[in-house]
Motif scaffolding. Structure first.
Motif, mmCIF file in Angstrom:
data_model
loop_
_atom_site.group_PDB
_atom_site.id
_atom_site.type_symbol
_atom_site.label_atom_id
_atom_site.label_comp_id
_atom_site.label_asym_id
_atom_site.label_seq_id
_atom_site.Cartn_x
_atom_site.Cartn_y
_atom_site.Cartn_z
ATOM 1 N N THR A 5 -76.047 4.899 -2.510
ATOM 2 C CA THR A 5 -74.769 4.308 -2.445
ATOM 3 C C THR A 5 -74.897 2.691 -1.785
ATOM 4 N N LEU A 72 -67.023 -1.311 -8.247
ATOM 5 C CA LEU A 72 -65.850 -0.320 -8.082
ATOM 6 C C LEU A 72 -66.362 0.825 -6.765
ATOM 7 N N VAL A 73 -67.671 0.862 -6.798
ATOM 8 C CA VAL A 73 -68.080 1.789 -5.668
ATOM 9 C C VAL A 73 -68.056 0.920 -4.372
ATOM 10 N N GLN A 75 -65.569 -1.224 -3.647
ATOM 11 C CA GLN A 75 -64.512 -1.276 -3.265
ATOM 12 C C GLN A 75 -63.736 0.081 -2.874
ATOM 13 N N THR A 76 -64.145 1.243 -3.477
ATOM 14 C CA THR A 76 -63.758 2.354 -2.980
ATOM 15 C C THR A 76 -64.220 2.739 -1.813
ATOM 16 N N ALA A 77 -65.444 2.464 -1.521
ATOM 17 C CA ALA A 77 -66.123 2.563 -0.060
ATOM 18 C C ALA A 77 -65.253 1.777 0.932
ATOM 19 N N GLU A 79 -62.139 0.753 0.825
ATOM 20 C CA GLU A 79 -60.724 1.257 0.961
ATOM 21 C C GLU A 79 -60.851 2.435 1.677
ATOM 22 N N ALA A 80 -61.825 3.489 1.602
ATOM 23 C CA ALA A 80 -62.167 4.345 2.447
ATOM 24 C C ALA A 80 -62.111 3.997 3.911
ATOM 25 N N SER A 276 -55.067 1.300 -9.245
ATOM 26 C CA SER A 276 -55.897 1.948 -8.156
ATOM 27 C C SER A 276 -54.555 2.570 -7.354
ATOM 28 N N ARG A 277 -54.976 3.367 -6.515
ATOM 29 C CA ARG A 277 -53.895 4.106 -5.694
ATOM 30 C C ARG A 277 -53.327 2.799 -4.763
#
Length: 301
Positions: A5, A72-73, A75-77, A79-80, A276-277
């Motif tokens: 990742t 996207l990976v 961005q998701t990481a 946000e986490a 996105s959420r």
């Protein structure tokens, strides 16, 4: 072997920053380490992702496909991490956006540059174009657009409505006469704003609460709003354009508004971003900043 990742995130950063060295600086790495990790990613995937030259990096077809997933990976990481550390309270990173040419020249160039000055750790790449871009496929974070977008993968936030107007120079009106009803336009030279693929010659009018089109004709068409305005100011014909484009001209008398109660074209202006959420805080703040600048001159619209 499944790619790491971290390597996907690093690849996305290399693409967004445009160089190995900038990605290295952003992550506290050396150029050679970044190069080795991208080479490892290419080996694991069995595809060349980036064509390297002395001046620039160019994505291969496989690289373009992977970049859309890798960002996207990343961005998701992010946000986490933001959800746990509260890091989202700080503002940094890059935003890629697309805006309409008229709004871009009228207020968005200054508004976005002002936003970047308020938040020095944020950089913005703003394209001015009237086409409906593929938001996700082309890697945009935010798009300002007029007209309704029917895509469940996108969030569209209404900013305000843009009213259109028919106008002409006083010299043209004195020479050709002033139309009293829409059908009079059939005897006039109508300058065509051909930014759209179809319907440019079908001008919309309101009659008894119903919108109907009238097919007009003329000897000049252009997809550039500034060129159309100049042709109208020079007295070459009637123009049907967003009111914001010619508001100062109407106020000064350089152009005269025609059939104001009967023109029927109104388009919403929207801020559009991928679903996105929880969109990044920097995107939400940029939208708010842009909206406030539209509100400052809402009388133009």
């Amino acid at each position: 072997m499944m790619p790491k990742t971290d390597d996907l995130i690093l690849f996305a950063q290399v693409v967004e920053l445009g160089s190995f060295s900038k990605a290295a600086d952003a992550n506290g790495l050396t150029n050679s380490v970044v190069s080795k990790r991208i080479a490892r990613l290419e080996k694991e995937l069995g595809s060349t992702l980036i064509h390297r030259t002395t001046r620039r990096l160019t994505l291969s077809e496989a690289g373009q496909v992977l970049y859309q997933r890798a960002r996207l990976v990343a961005q998701t990481a992010q946000e986490a991490f933001d959800a746990i550390t509260g890091y989202s309270q700080s503002l940094q990173g890059h935003i890629r956006m697309s805006v309409p040419t008229i709004s871009g020249e009228l207020l968005l160039a200054q508004a976005v540059a002002e936003f970047c000055e308020l938040h020095p750790a944020i950089s913005v790449d703003m394209s001015l174009e009237n086409r409906f871009v593929d938001l996700v496929g082309e890697g945009y974070d935010l798009v300002i657009r007029t007209g309704h977008l029917d895509d469940s993968n996108l969030i569209a936030r209404h900013i305000l409505d843009s009213h259109w107007t028919i106008c002409a120079a006083p010299a043209y009106i004195s020479r050709r006469g002033k139309p009293q009803v829409p059908e009079d336009l059939l005897q006039h030279n109508c300058l065509i704003y051909s930014y759209q693929e179809s319907g440019a010659r079908d001008w919309l009018f309101n009659r008894y609460g119903e919108i109907y089109p009238l097919r007009v004709s003329g000897n000049f068409s252009t997809n550039n709003a500034a060129a159309l305005r100049r042709a109208a100011l020079a007295g070459h014909g009637l123009a049907y354009v967003p009111r914001c484009l010619v508001y100062p001209d109407l106020q000064s008398g350089r152009l005269v508004e025609l059939l104001p109660q009967q023109v029927g074209k109104i388009l919403g202006i929207y801020a559009v971003y991928p679903y996105s959420r929880q969109p990044p805080r920097k995107i939400k703040l940029l939208i708010e900043h842009i909206r406030s600048r539209y509100m400052d001159i809402k009388h133009y619209f």
